[in-house]
Design an enzyme around this catalytic site. Structure first.
Site, mmCIF file in Angstrom:
data_model
loop_
_atom_site.group_PDB
_atom_site.id
_atom_site.type_symbol
_atom_site.label_atom_id
_atom_site.label_comp_id
_atom_site.label_asym_id
_atom_site.label_seq_id
_atom_site.Cartn_x
_atom_site.Cartn_y
_atom_site.Cartn_z
ATOM 1 N N HIS A 181 40.601 41.858 40.105
ATOM 2 C CA HIS A 181 40.342 42.597 41.346
ATOM 3 C C HIS A 181 41.647 43.024 42.019
ATOM 4 O O HIS A 181 41.649 43.902 42.881
ATOM 5 C CB HIS A 181 39.507 41.736 42.291
ATOM 6 C CG HIS A 181 38.561 42.529 43.141
ATOM 7 N ND1 HIS A 181 38.886 43.765 43.671
ATOM 8 C CD2 HIS A 181 37.300 42.268 43.566
ATOM 9 C CE1 HIS A 181 37.866 44.215 44.384
ATOM 10 N NE2 HIS A 181 36.889 43.340 44.328
ATOM 11 N N ALA A 182 42.764 42.416 41.667
ATOM 12 C CA ALA A 182 44.058 42.864 42.198
ATOM 13 C C ALA A 182 44.421 44.251 41.688
ATOM 14 O O ALA A 182 45.264 44.934 42.272
ATOM 15 C CB ALA A 182 45.164 41.866 41.822
#
Length: 457
Positions: free
Chosen positions: A136-137
């Site tokens: 998700h980064a």
């Protein structure tokens, strides 16, 4: 690395993997031979031109005390990231979902770029699948869907296509990126960011006050920590269970038109009704209504495709305390409208700041280990990601369904994410294997909930 992206690395642990994923089902072309899937995998490995974003790995300098940064990996091992798998017999969708459940519960290796993609064959109906997970980064829901759409073609006759996740022409060319590194440009960007932050802080503060007032005066209005504790708001383990199904979009649109709402209102009302039935099954329905955190994309067409996360949130009353599906829909619709009004007029920075008031407490995830501090800021995350509106193909193979797989977190043992694709809405449910049992039953309850909404039309 922007702080909005670095937070997903800081929050990650063995029990809390922070990657998002997607299961995609393909129907091979009519002239495909028995080695079609293996050939597509081999070509993907040989192509080797993976997009720049997926060549980066996270690092922290100064003995691990510095801020998170991205560093290009000079030794990208493509065969590690692109994998070829086959299902055990009898090769049903059940075996496919079981495999995805296991894959979705394992952490990505931080010494490498943070993604994996699996080509999966062995389904008895002749189809094959891909399961891809990306940290998700690196992506949010909307940017992940854009990656999928860019990778495929609306033309079923298109051949010799590069593999998904390969490099394409970016919306920002190399000259633009070089300009970003110019000291004058950087100084101007910092000043502009500071002004945006100041303006955003003022707007977020005003909106927070208005939201607090509404929470006391309007039944449908919601504010953090108004949600009741439930069986789903408990500490979680790292093992996952994944369930997925799709519904014809025309059914959702018909309900939305008749009841005077949006398709997203129907998704939330379906989910609220399904959760009501699910909790009743377990004798665990609270008296107060459940509250959903609903992500809202802040991304515009002008935003850099390589920017990781641009997401705000609203809170929505799911009306689970109401037996009447029509009244439940009205509460959901009104609550969603109030939430959207809170973000209206805020700049991007202001929307992010206001959203932090709702989700910032999740950074204190370990407090859920203490019995007295378990009142959650909300009960569940429900996300609706807009996707392609027409059928797509990869070297003649038709994409039949695109099912998202998102992130449960400590105190939030279940996540419901759906994505629109062509004429269907594809739901992906991800739960803690221990704390969110019987996800297949929840899919059945989604159908029941939609039928209830159709019956009042």
């Amino acid at each position: 690395m922007p702080m909005t992206d670095a937070l997903f690395l800081l929050a990650e642990g063995r029990e809390h993997p922070m990657h998002v994923g997607g299961l995609h089902l393909y129907q091979p072309p009519e002239d495909a031979g028995p080695d079609y899937v293996a050939e597509q995998y081999r070509r993907s490995i040989e192509h080797g031109d993976i997009m720049r974003r997926l060549r980066r790995r996270p690092i922290r300098r100064f003995a691990g005390l510095g801020p998170w940064e991205w560093q290009d990996d000079p030794d990208l091992d493509l065969e590690y990231h692109l994998r070829h798998s086959a299902l055990p017999r009898p090769g049903r969708v059940r075996e496919l979902l079981g495999l995805v459940s296991r894959l979705h519960g394992t952490l990505l290796d931080r010494s490498r770029p943070l993604w994996e993609s699996h080509v999966i064959e062995g389904l008895t109906d002749g189809r094959f699948a891909t399961y891809t997970k990306i940290h998700h980064a690196l992506v949010d829901g909307v940017s992940a869907m854009r990656l999928l759409e860019r990778s495929l073609s609306p033309d079923p006759a298109a051949t010799d296509m590069p593999p998904p996740l390969s490099e394409r022409d970016s919306s920002r060319n190399r000259d633009d990126r070089q300009a970003d590194r110019n000291p004058v440009h950087l100084a101007g960007s910092l000043i502009a960011s500071g002004l945006d932050a100041a303006k955003g802080a003022v707007g977020a503060s005003e909106s927070a006050v208005r939201s607090l007032v509404r929470s006391f005066t309007e039944e449908a209005a919601t504010f953090p920590f108004q949600a009741p504790p439930t069986m789903l708001n408990v500490p979680i383990t790292g093992a996952r269970r994944f369930a997925a199904d799709s519904w014809r979009m025309e059914r959702l649109k018909a309900v939305a038109k008749t009841l005077g709402g949006t398709v997203n209102d129907v998704v939330l009302a379906m989910s609220g009704g399904a959760l009501r039935h699910y909790l009743l099954d377990h004798g665990a329905l609270p008296y107060d209504p459940l509250v959903a955190m609903v992500p809202v994309s802040l991304r515009t067409d002008d935003d850099d495709e390589e920017s990781g996360n641009l997401v705000g949130v609203i809170l929505c009353n799911l009306g689970t305390h109401l037996e009447d599906p029509f009244k439940r829909f009205d509460v959901v619709h009104e609550s969603a409208e109030i939430g959207k009004m809170q973000l209206k007029g805020l700049n991007q920075m202001g929307a992010l700041m206001l959203s932090a008031l709702s989700v910032g407490s999740l950074g204190l995830g370990p407090v859920y280990r203490f019995e007295r501090l378990r009142r959650p800021p909300f009960n569940i995350v429900i996300s609706n990601v807009p996707g392609p509106t027409q059928p797509l193909y990869w070297n003649g193979a038709r994409l039949d369904g695109a099912y998202p797989a998102s992130i449960p977190i400590d105190g939030q043992a279940l996540n419901i994410t759906c994505a629109s694709y062509a004429d269907q809405m594809c739901f992906g449910l991800v739960g803690c294997r221990r704390s969110a049992p019987s996800l297949q039953r929840l899919l059945e309850h989604l159908e029941t909930s939609l039928e209830e909404l159709e019956s009042v039309t």
